[in-house]
Motif scaffolding. Sequence first.
Motif, short mmCIF file in Angstrom:
data_model
loop_
_atom_site.label_atom_id
_atom_site.label_comp_id
_atom_site.label_asym_id
_atom_site.label_seq_id
_atom_site.Cartn_x
_atom_site.Cartn_y
_atom_site.Cartn_z
N LEU A 34 -2.31 -3.04 -3.45
CA LEU A 34 -2.46 -1.70 -2.90
C LEU A 34 -3.45 -1.65 -1.74
N ASP A 35 -4.55 -2.41 -1.83
CA ASP A 35 -5.52 -2.42 -0.73
C ASP A 35 -4.88 -2.97 0.54
N ALA A 36 -4.15 -4.07 0.41
CA ALA A 36 -3.49 -4.66 1.57
C ALA A 36 -2.46 -3.70 2.15
N LYS A 37 -1.69 -3.08 1.30
CA LYS A 37 -0.66 -2.15 1.77
C LYS A 37 -1.29 -0.95 2.47
N ALA A 38 -2.47 -0.53 2.02
CA ALA A 38 -3.16 0.58 2.68
C ALA A 38 -3.58 0.20 4.09
N VAL A 39 -4.04 -1.02 4.28
CA VAL A 39 -4.39 -1.50 5.62
C VAL A 39 -3.13 -1.55 6.48
N CYS A 40 -2.07 -2.10 5.95
CA CYS A 40 -0.82 -2.22 6.70
C CYS A 40 -0.25 -0.86 7.08
N ILE A 62 0.99 -10.44 1.69
CA ILE A 62 1.49 -9.14 2.13
C ILE A 62 1.58 -9.21 3.65
N TRP A 63 2.74 -8.99 4.17
CA TRP A 63 2.99 -9.03 5.61
C TRP A 63 3.71 -7.75 6.01
N GLY A 64 3.17 -7.03 6.96
CA GLY A 64 3.80 -5.80 7.41
C GLY A 64 3.95 -4.79 6.30
N GLY A 65 3.07 -4.88 5.31
CA GLY A 65 3.10 -3.94 4.20
C GLY A 65 4.08 -4.29 3.10
N CYS A 66 4.66 -5.48 3.15
CA CYS A 66 5.66 -5.87 2.15
C CYS A 66 5.25 -7.14 1.40
N THR A 67 5.54 -7.14 0.12
CA THR A 67 5.32 -8.32 -0.70
C THR A 67 6.47 -9.30 -0.50
N GLU A 68 6.35 -10.47 -1.06
CA GLU A 68 7.44 -11.45 -0.95
C GLU A 68 8.72 -10.89 -1.55
N ARG A 69 8.62 -10.24 -2.69
CA ARG A 69 9.81 -9.67 -3.34
C ARG A 69 10.47 -8.63 -2.43
N GLU A 70 9.65 -7.77 -1.82
CA GLU A 70 10.20 -6.76 -0.92
C GLU A 70 10.84 -7.38 0.31
#
Length: 82
Positions: A34-40, A62-70
């Motif tokens: 969640l912290d990473a996604k908030a930055v993204c 987390i890249w561009g707000g997405c996890t590997e699964r996403e």
Amino acid sequence: MSDPLNTQPWRRQAACKGLDPSIFYPADDEDECLDAKAVCALCPVADPCLEHALGVREKVGIWGGCTERERRRIIRQRRRSA
């Protein structure tokens, strides 16, 4: 040797630049990202970041707000619509 972070011009504008990279490489628990996604979410270059990760098939983080699964889901969806 060149700095790999500067090989992509968009990386110089990334909101994560200078932050502790460990927040972008959480354990498998979705809550930890969640912290990473908030930055993204506030990042002006989240789209090129995500496209880079999709293009090189980035397996971790987390890249561009997405996890590997996403990211895998996005790749599957793109294949189906192509």
